[in-house]
Design an enzyme around this catalytic site. Sequence first.
Site, PDB file in Angstrom:
ATOM      1  N   ASP A   2      48.473  49.526   9.009  1.00  0.00           N
ATOM      2  CA  ASP A   2      48.930  48.858   7.779  1.00  0.00           C
ATOM      3  C   ASP A   2      50.155  49.531   7.147  1.00  0.00           C
ATOM      4  O   ASP A   2      50.829  48.928   6.330  1.00  0.00           O
ATOM      5  CB  ASP A   2      47.803  48.844   6.727  1.00  0.00           C
ATOM      6  CG  ASP A   2      46.539  48.173   7.231  1.00  0.00           C
ATOM      7  OD1 ASP A   2      46.637  47.382   8.182  1.00  0.00           O
ATOM      8  OD2 ASP A   2      45.458  48.442   6.663  1.00  0.00           O
ATOM      9  N   ARG A  56      49.756  24.216  13.288  1.00  0.00           N
ATOM     10  CA  ARG A  56      48.789  24.996  14.068  1.00  0.00           C
ATOM     11  C   ARG A  56      48.766  26.431  13.535  1.00  0.00           C
ATOM     12  O   ARG A  56      49.790  26.944  13.099  1.00  0.00           O
ATOM     13  CB  ARG A  56      49.158  25.033  15.554  1.00  0.00           C
ATOM     14  CG  ARG A  56      49.063  23.688  16.248  1.00  0.00           C
ATOM     15  CD  ARG A  56      47.612  23.240  16.408  1.00  0.00           C
ATOM     16  NE  ARG A  56      47.508  22.031  17.193  1.00  0.00           N
ATOM     17  CZ  ARG A  56      47.591  20.785  16.694  1.00  0.00           C
ATOM     18  NH1 ARG A  56      47.802  20.610  15.397  1.00  0.00           N
ATOM     19  NH2 ARG A  56      47.472  19.740  17.489  1.00  0.00           N
TER      20      ARG A  56
HETATM   21  O1  F6P Z   1      43.180  48.902   7.968  1.00  0.00           O
HETATM   22  C1  F6P Z   1      43.384  48.418   9.249  1.00  0.00           C
HETATM   23  C2  F6P Z   1      42.833  47.020   9.378  1.00  0.00           C
HETATM   24  O2  F6P Z   1      43.096  46.580  10.696  1.00  0.00           O
HETATM   25  C3  F6P Z   1      43.359  46.023   8.352  1.00  0.00           C
HETATM   26  O3  F6P Z   1      44.646  45.583   8.648  1.00  0.00           O
HETATM   27  C4  F6P Z   1      42.289  44.977   8.419  1.00  0.00           C
HETATM   28  O4  F6P Z   1      42.189  44.242   7.217  1.00  0.00           O
HETATM   29  C5  F6P Z   1      41.037  45.788   8.628  1.00  0.00           C
HETATM   30  O5  F6P Z   1      41.433  47.014   9.193  1.00  0.00           O
HETATM   31  C6  F6P Z   1      40.036  45.125   9.539  1.00  0.00           C
HETATM   32  O6  F6P Z   1      38.918  45.916   9.563  1.00  0.00           O
HETATM   33  P1  F6P Z   1      37.707  45.704  10.565  1.00  0.00           P
HETATM   34  O7  F6P Z   1      38.112  46.300  11.885  1.00  0.00           O
HETATM   35  O8  F6P Z   1      36.599  46.434   9.923  1.00  0.00           O
HETATM   36  O9  F6P Z   1      37.460  44.218  10.683  1.00  0.00           O
END
Ligand code: F6P
Length: 366
Positions: free
Chosen positions: A144, A284
């Site tokens: 992120d 889409r």
């Molecule tokens: O923080 C990294 C991340 O991939 C975010 O971008 C995303 O919202 C979250 O983790 C998803 O988390 P999980 O793997 O628990 O679904």
Amino acid sequence: MALKRVMVLTGGGDCPGLNAVIRGIVKRAAQEKDWEVVGCIESFNGVLREPTEIVMLDEKSVEGLQIQGGTILGTTNKGGPFAWPVKEADGTWTTVDRSDEMLRKLQYMGVDAVINIGGDGSQRISLGLYKKGLNIVGVPKTIDNDLSMTDYTFGFQTAVQICTDAIDKLVTTAASHNRVFIMEVMGRDAGWIALHSAIAGGADVCLIPEIPYDIERIKQKIETRYNKRRGFCVIVIAEGAMPQGGGITGTETGEVGYQHIKLGGVADKLAADLKTAGVEHDIRCTILGHLQRGGTPIAFDRVLAAEFGVRAMEFVIEGQFGQMVAYHHPDIIGVSLEEAVSRPHLIDPNGHLVHTAKGLGIELGN
Ligand code: F6P
């Protein structure tokens, strides 16, 4: 001479480059005569569980790891030493603070220092443990890129590359079918992945959490991309994006110890709202999801991960604790854990990246 022991662990969501950091730590430690490295399985769970799950890490065990995605140590984004999930007699779940017990265990296990590779949640845990006296160093990880005090976290550029490759592919099918494509990407409350990939991939619209969008502006942009029936439009939307006056789109997972709202669904919501607003072209949606976190890190992330790993081990050798390694171009420096978690790193709506996107004619929805 008795060896000193550093324990390495990976916490939070996985991310390309974790193994490259572990390799950097182990290789740098191997140049010292008095340090050995152990790995803790699944964040701090390897210490908290009985029997403990700890593995020895030597140069042989990290050979070639720089190219391997995921983490050889496993990881979790649930629970932790300060909020360990416990089932009550009535079947409901509560959390207990096991940090003191864990610190005692680490002492018993002869652990002199810890390197915690993780995102904001993990570094908050690092800070809490440092305040309780643990010799700990943080390494910032997340696709992120939302940790302040470092120019980049490793894994981010790999995620951007994956998203950019996806846009390149969507463009050809969108153009062939005269369609609007909405691509949903990760990033939680930050739009870094979305905006970087939208610029790199030449998207027409990019919607990020930092700039709530006006649906009418997106509709107008779509129409400018079509000459009557013919044309196409590629929209990149960050999972944390929201319309003006609206909120985030997500669900409670119900998973024990999971403390986040699971973001997702913004692409479908936008598609429905565009239809309601009168867009008649085919739409889409493509949701890249965890593809953005998988696989091998690109070269940039391997280098950054190696630099973080080597420097983190040097902080341990030098006895510099309570620090997180950070990239401040052109240097790898240490910042206090306190500062590192004090605020998130978000896109400045008046900053250069937004300026560039607008200069390219990318519609940001405001
Ligand atoms: O923080 C990294 C991340 O991939 C975010 O971008 C995303 O919202 C979250 O983790 C998803 O988390 P999980 O793997 O628990 O679904």
